[in-house]
Every structure is written in structure tokens, then in C-alpha cells.
Design a protein around this motif. Structure first.
Motif, PDB file in Angstrom:
ATOM      1  N   THR A 131      17.085  12.981  18.618  1.00 43.08           N
ATOM      2  CA  THR A 131      16.507  12.302  18.085  1.00 43.08           C
ATOM      3  C   THR A 131      16.586  11.348  20.456  1.00 43.08           C
ATOM      4  OG1 THR A 131      17.023  11.685  16.125  1.00 43.08           O
ATOM      5  CG2 THR A 131      16.279  10.544  16.158  1.00 43.08           C
ATOM      6  N   THR A 132      17.195  11.450  20.735  1.00 44.49           N
ATOM      7  CA  THR A 132      17.640  10.595  21.654  1.00 44.49           C
ATOM      8  C   THR A 132      16.574  10.891  22.722  1.00 44.49           C
ATOM      9  OG1 THR A 132      19.702   9.478  21.513  1.00 44.49           O
ATOM     10  CG2 THR A 132      19.240   9.466  23.511  1.00 44.49           C
ATOM     11  N   ILE A 133      16.663  12.061  22.850  1.00 45.48           N
ATOM     12  CA  ILE A 133      15.908  12.478  24.096  1.00 45.48           C
ATOM     13  C   ILE A 133      14.442  13.118  23.928  1.00 45.48           C
ATOM     14  CG2 ILE A 133      14.607  15.530  24.987  1.00 45.48           C
ATOM     15  CD1 ILE A 133      18.257  16.320  25.056  1.00 45.48           C
ATOM     16  N   LYS A 134      13.987  12.549  22.774  1.00 41.61           N
ATOM     17  CA  LYS A 134      12.723  12.933  21.782  1.00 41.61           C
ATOM     18  C   LYS A 134      12.331  11.889  21.825  1.00 41.61           C
ATOM     19  CE  LYS A 134      12.764  16.381  18.441  1.00 41.61           C
ATOM     20  NZ  LYS A 134      12.854  16.731  17.134  1.00 41.61           N
ATOM     21  N   MET A 135      13.053  10.013  22.044  1.00 40.59           N
ATOM     22  CA  MET A 135      12.496   8.988  22.595  1.00 40.59           C
ATOM     23  C   MET A 135      12.217   9.170  23.921  1.00 40.59           C
ATOM     24  SD  MET A 135      14.115   5.813  19.624  1.00 40.59           S
ATOM     25  CE  MET A 135      16.474   6.781  20.597  1.00 40.59           C
ATOM     26  N   LEU A 136      13.635  10.198  24.728  1.00 44.61           N
ATOM     27  CA  LEU A 136      13.443  10.059  26.325  1.00 44.61           C
ATOM     28  C   LEU A 136      11.944  10.152  26.485  1.00 44.61           C
ATOM     29  CD1 LEU A 136      17.010  10.499  27.585  1.00 44.61           C
ATOM     30  CD2 LEU A 136      15.716   8.159  27.185  1.00 44.61           C
ATOM     31  N   CYS A 137      10.363  10.962  26.513  1.00 43.65           N
ATOM     32  CA  CYS A 137       9.369  11.725  26.182  1.00 43.65           C
ATOM     33  C   CYS A 137       8.477  11.345  25.651  1.00 43.65           C
ATOM     34  CB  CYS A 137       9.689  13.559  26.247  1.00 43.65           C
ATOM     35  SG  CYS A 137      10.994  14.502  25.274  1.00 43.65           S
TER      36      CYS A 137
ATOM     37  N   VAL B 151      20.230   7.395  14.831  1.00 40.07           N
ATOM     38  CA  VAL B 151      20.103   6.518  16.463  1.00 40.07           C
ATOM     39  C   VAL B 151      20.456   5.282  16.215  1.00 40.07           C
ATOM     40  CG1 VAL B 151      19.897   6.084  19.160  1.00 40.07           C
ATOM     41  CG2 VAL B 151      19.548   7.987  18.091  1.00 40.07           C
ATOM     42  N   ARG B 152      21.783   4.399  16.478  1.00 38.64           N
ATOM     43  CA  ARG B 152      21.640   3.410  15.905  1.00 38.64           C
ATOM     44  C   ARG B 152      22.060   3.062  17.737  1.00 38.64           C
ATOM     45  NH1 ARG B 152      25.062   3.543  10.440  1.00 38.64           N
ATOM     46  NH2 ARG B 152      25.456   5.538  10.284  1.00 38.64           N
ATOM     47  N   ASP B 153      21.310   1.018  17.716  1.00 40.01           N
ATOM     48  CA  ASP B 153      21.958   0.656  18.219  1.00 40.01           C
ATOM     49  C   ASP B 153      22.233   0.793  19.421  1.00 40.01           C
ATOM     50  OD1 ASP B 153      22.500  -2.287  19.720  1.00 40.01           O
ATOM     51  OD2 ASP B 153      24.141  -2.455  18.619  1.00 40.01           O
ATOM     52  N   LEU B 154      22.177   1.936  20.541  1.00 38.46           N
ATOM     53  CA  LEU B 154      22.244   2.715  21.949  1.00 38.46           C
ATOM     54  C   LEU B 154      21.462   2.372  23.065  1.00 38.46           C
ATOM     55  CD1 LEU B 154      23.326   5.063  22.050  1.00 38.46           C
ATOM     56  CD2 LEU B 154      21.117   6.724  21.835  1.00 38.46           C
ATOM     57  N   SER B 155      22.906   1.620  23.969  1.00 41.05           N
ATOM     58  CA  SER B 155      22.474   1.534  25.550  1.00 41.05           C
ATOM     59  C   SER B 155      23.457   1.933  26.503  1.00 41.05           C
ATOM     60  CB  SER B 155      22.943  -0.911  25.533  1.00 41.05           C
ATOM     61  OG  SER B 155      21.927  -1.295  24.284  1.00 41.05           O
TER      62      SER B 155
ATOM     63  N   GLY C 127      19.446  -1.180  23.295  1.00 40.66           N
ATOM     64  CA  GLY C 127      19.306  -1.286  21.590  1.00 40.66           C
ATOM     65  C   GLY C 127      18.852  -0.092  20.688  1.00 40.66           C
ATOM     66  N   ALA C 128      18.757   0.929  21.636  1.00 39.62           N
ATOM     67  CA  ALA C 128      17.390   0.984  20.861  1.00 39.62           C
ATOM     68  C   ALA C 128      17.876   2.063  19.736  1.00 39.62           C
ATOM     69  CB  ALA C 128      17.073   2.935  22.229  1.00 39.62           C
ATOM     70  N   GLY C 129      16.907   1.815  18.487  1.00 39.70           N
ATOM     71  CA  GLY C 129      18.261   3.039  17.421  1.00 39.70           C
ATOM     72  C   GLY C 129      16.366   3.474  16.978  1.00 39.70           C
ATOM     73  N   ARG C 130      16.914   4.811  16.323  1.00 35.60           N
ATOM     74  CA  ARG C 130      15.913   5.262  15.847  1.00 35.60           C
ATOM     75  C   ARG C 130      16.036   5.766  14.203  1.00 35.60           C
ATOM     76  NH1 ARG C 130      10.168   7.231  15.070  1.00 35.60           N
ATOM     77  NH2 ARG C 130       9.776   8.334  13.050  1.00 35.60           N
ATOM     78  N   SER C 131      15.425   5.414  12.796  1.00 31.07           N
ATOM     79  CA  SER C 131      14.887   5.277  11.655  1.00 31.07           C
ATOM     80  C   SER C 131      14.881   6.735  10.809  1.00 31.07           C
ATOM     81  CB  SER C 131      16.239   4.951  11.276  1.00 31.07           C
ATOM     82  OG  SER C 131      15.463   3.606  10.864  1.00 31.07           O
ATOM     83  N   PHE C 132      14.466   7.233   9.574  1.00 27.53           N
ATOM     84  CA  PHE C 132      13.132   8.054   9.546  1.00 27.53           C
ATOM     85  C   PHE C 132      13.686   7.289   7.758  1.00 27.53           C
ATOM     86  CE2 PHE C 132      15.203  10.368  13.007  1.00 27.53           C
ATOM     87  CZ  PHE C 132      13.723  11.274  13.174  1.00 27.53           C
ATOM     88  N   LYS C 133      13.000   7.564   6.990  1.00 27.56           N
ATOM     89  CA  LYS C 133      12.570   7.105   6.044  1.00 27.56           C
ATOM     90  C   LYS C 133      12.715   8.134   5.063  1.00 27.56           C
ATOM     91  CE  LYS C 133      11.624   2.507   4.649  1.00 27.56           C
ATOM     92  NZ  LYS C 133      10.437   1.444   5.982  1.00 27.56           N
ATOM     93  N   ILE C 134      13.225   9.261   4.382  1.00 22.06           N
ATOM     94  CA  ILE C 134      13.445  10.521   3.606  1.00 22.06           C
ATOM     95  C   ILE C 134      13.804  10.029   2.083  1.00 22.06           C
ATOM     96  CG2 ILE C 134      13.896  12.531   3.204  1.00 22.06           C
ATOM     97  CD1 ILE C 134      15.687  12.402   5.470  1.00 22.06           C
TER      98      ILE C 134
END
Ligand SMILES: Nc1ncnc2c1ncn2[C@@H]1O[C@H](COP(=O)(O)OP(=O)(O)OP(=O)(O)O)[C@@H](O)[C@H]1O
Length: 248
Positions: free
Chosen positions: A46-52, A21-25, A6-13
Motif C-alpha cells: 500500500t505504501t509503495i502504491k502511494m509512492l507511485c 497504512v496509518r499516520d506514516l512519516s 502522517g500518510a494514511g490509507r484506509s479501505f472501506k469493505i
């Protein structure tokens, strides 16, 4: 080896929120070679940056080699190698050999292991002719081979590649693909490959994941992927259908 729940990453601009990335499993097991496809802006980097561990997820969980990347970034660095094709991790003004020596210190690789590992990588990636050349003077293909060697010097369990063949000629592409296939087959390195080059996918990946608008739109074998379209469709046609059909 790689687990997203359920990984997600949002940015506030300003006042707007971008859900990159939303709710990724998904799970990638040890030794797999997985293609990670998606149109521009889909959420791959964004996924790759979360992985590392460069980015912390804003929801859900990410685990690589059993570690939370954003909390255990230093420990994880010993288990993961990353190549961003559009950027180099090498020192621009230093000869390639000096960059490798710095990496040896950073990753605390002992001298004997380093020497034998670098010997192997120099041979398989044919680095010998430009080891003393400053990185800024290398051609793109030479630089990419240098970056791959740098990512593998510490013998990581997981290799994450973000467009490693971008801008390369057909011969350079073929040699990098051969090299990656060998690393996966002979050393059992788990590989996650992001690319817009469908030749990379056809040549290397049995399993393909496709992300669009931050969500997983497909996860299966290359054969399953081909079966989503009429017979005789090319991979390019299949992928184009999925990119244009994926939900917003
Ligand atoms: N640091 C950031 N700040 C704000 N928005 C961002 C940031 N990083 C990524 N995004 C946004 O998140 C979305 C996903 O971007 P990401 O770079 O992950 O896509 P990508 O699939 O790697 O695309 P490409 O194939 O073009 O490299 C895009 O809408 C992008 O504008």
C-alpha cells in the motif's frame, strides 16, 4: 527524495474499514538504499502504491522527487522506476526488445540515450541471450532481469522494488543484488526495497524501516536494529521479535 508526513490509507469493505497504512512519516534522502520490512499484510505494498501514485492517501501527505504522486503521476513516472516482483510490467507476448522499445516511446527517451542505456543494461544484466524471446517464455530469473532493465531504462532518480528476488535461486539472487548495489553506488539512484528475504537486507541496506499494522515500528541502521535483541541473535531472530512485539 521520498517524504511521507502522517500518510494514511484506509479501505472501506462493506461496513468495515481497513487501515492499511496509518499516520506514516519518514524521509528517504537522495542516494540512500533503504530496506522496507514488515510481516504479511503490514502495509508495504500500500505504501509503495502511494509512492507511485496508484493509490491516493486518505490522510496526510506523500512527496516523491518533490511531487505529489497521485496528482502528478505522469510527471513522476519519468523520475521513478518500480518493480513488482510478483507481476511483470513487460508485454507478455512480445519479445523483450519490443517491450523496451515501447517503454522508450512511453517515456519519450531519445534514440541515442536509449541505445547507450540499453547497451549498459544488457551487459550488466546479461540480457543478450534472450532479447528476442517473448516474455512469456522467459524463466523467472530472466523475466526479473528484464523487469529491472525496464524500470531503469529512463534513468529514474528513485527505484522502488517490491520483492525483486522472490522465487529466484541463490545465483540469480546474488547477481540481482550485485546489480542493485552497483546502480545505487555508481548512479546514486535512491532505492526503497521491500522484501521478505533478509539476505537482501543484510547484503544491501544500511538503513531499515519496519512497518507493522500500518505503522512504523522501527527506523534506523541495520546495526541499530541488531542492537534491539540479545547479542549473537541472527537478523531473522531480531525481525521475528519485532514482528511479534509490534503494537496492534
Ligand atoms: N485494495 C484493497 N482493498 C481492501 N483492502 C486492502 C486493499 N489493499 C490492501 N488491503 C489491506 O491492507 C492491508 C495491508 O496490505 P498490503 O498489501 O499493503 O500489505 P503488505 O505489507 O504488502 O503484505 P504482503 O507482505 O503480504 O505483500 C491488508 O490488511 C490488506 O488486506
Amino acid at each position: 527524495m521520498i517524504e511521507l508526513d502522517g500518510a494514511g490509507r484506509s479501505f472501506k469493505i462493506k461496513r468495515r474499514v481497513v487501515h492499511a497504512v496509518r499516520d506514516l512519516s519518514f524521509t528517504v534522502s537522495a542516494g540512500e538504499f533503504v530496506g522496507y520490512l514488515g510481516p504479511n499484510g503490514a502495509g508495504k505494498s500500500t505504501t509503495i502504491k502511494m509512492l507511485c501514485g496508484i493509490l491516493t492517501p486518505t490522510s496526510g501527505q506523500v512527496r516523491v522527487a518533490g511531487l505529489d504522486p497521485s496528482r502528478r503521476r505522469t510527471t513522476l513516472a519519468r523520475r521513478i522506476g518500480v518493480v513488482f516482483g510478483q507481476r511483470t510490467t513487460l508485454w507478455w507476448d512480445l519479445p523483450l526488445a519490443d517491450s523496451f522499445e515501447l517503454i522508450r516511446h512511453l517515456y519519450k527517451v531519445d534514440r541515442a540515450t536509449f541505445r547507450s542505456r540499453l547497451g549498459e543494461l544488457t551487459e550488466t544484466l546479461d540480457l543478450g541471450g534472450f532479447m528476442r524471446t517473448p516474455v512469456r517464455q522467459l524463466s523467472l530469473g530472466q523475466r526479473m532481469r528484464g523487469d529491472l532493465a525496464a524500470a531503469l531504462l529512463h534513468a529514474p532518480d528513485v527505484l522502488v522494488l517490491d520483492e525483486p528476488t522472490i522465487g529466484l535461486d541463490v545465483v540469480s539472487k546474488a547477481s540481482i543484488r550485485d546489480f542493485l548495489q552497483r546502480v545505487n553506488a555508481e548512479q546514486g539512484t535512491t532505492v526503497l526495497l521491500t522484501t521478505h528475504d533478509l539476505g537482501d537486507i543484510e547484503r544491501l541496506c544500511r538503513r531499515v524501516m519496519l512497518i507493522d499494522h500500518g505503522r512504523l515500528a522501527f527506523d534506523g541502521t541495520l546495526d541499530d536494529l541488531m542492537a534491539t535483541a540479545p547479542e549473537q541473535s541472527s537478523l531473522e531472530e531480531v525481525v521475528t521479535r519485532l514482528y511479534t512485539a509490534a503494537p496492534q
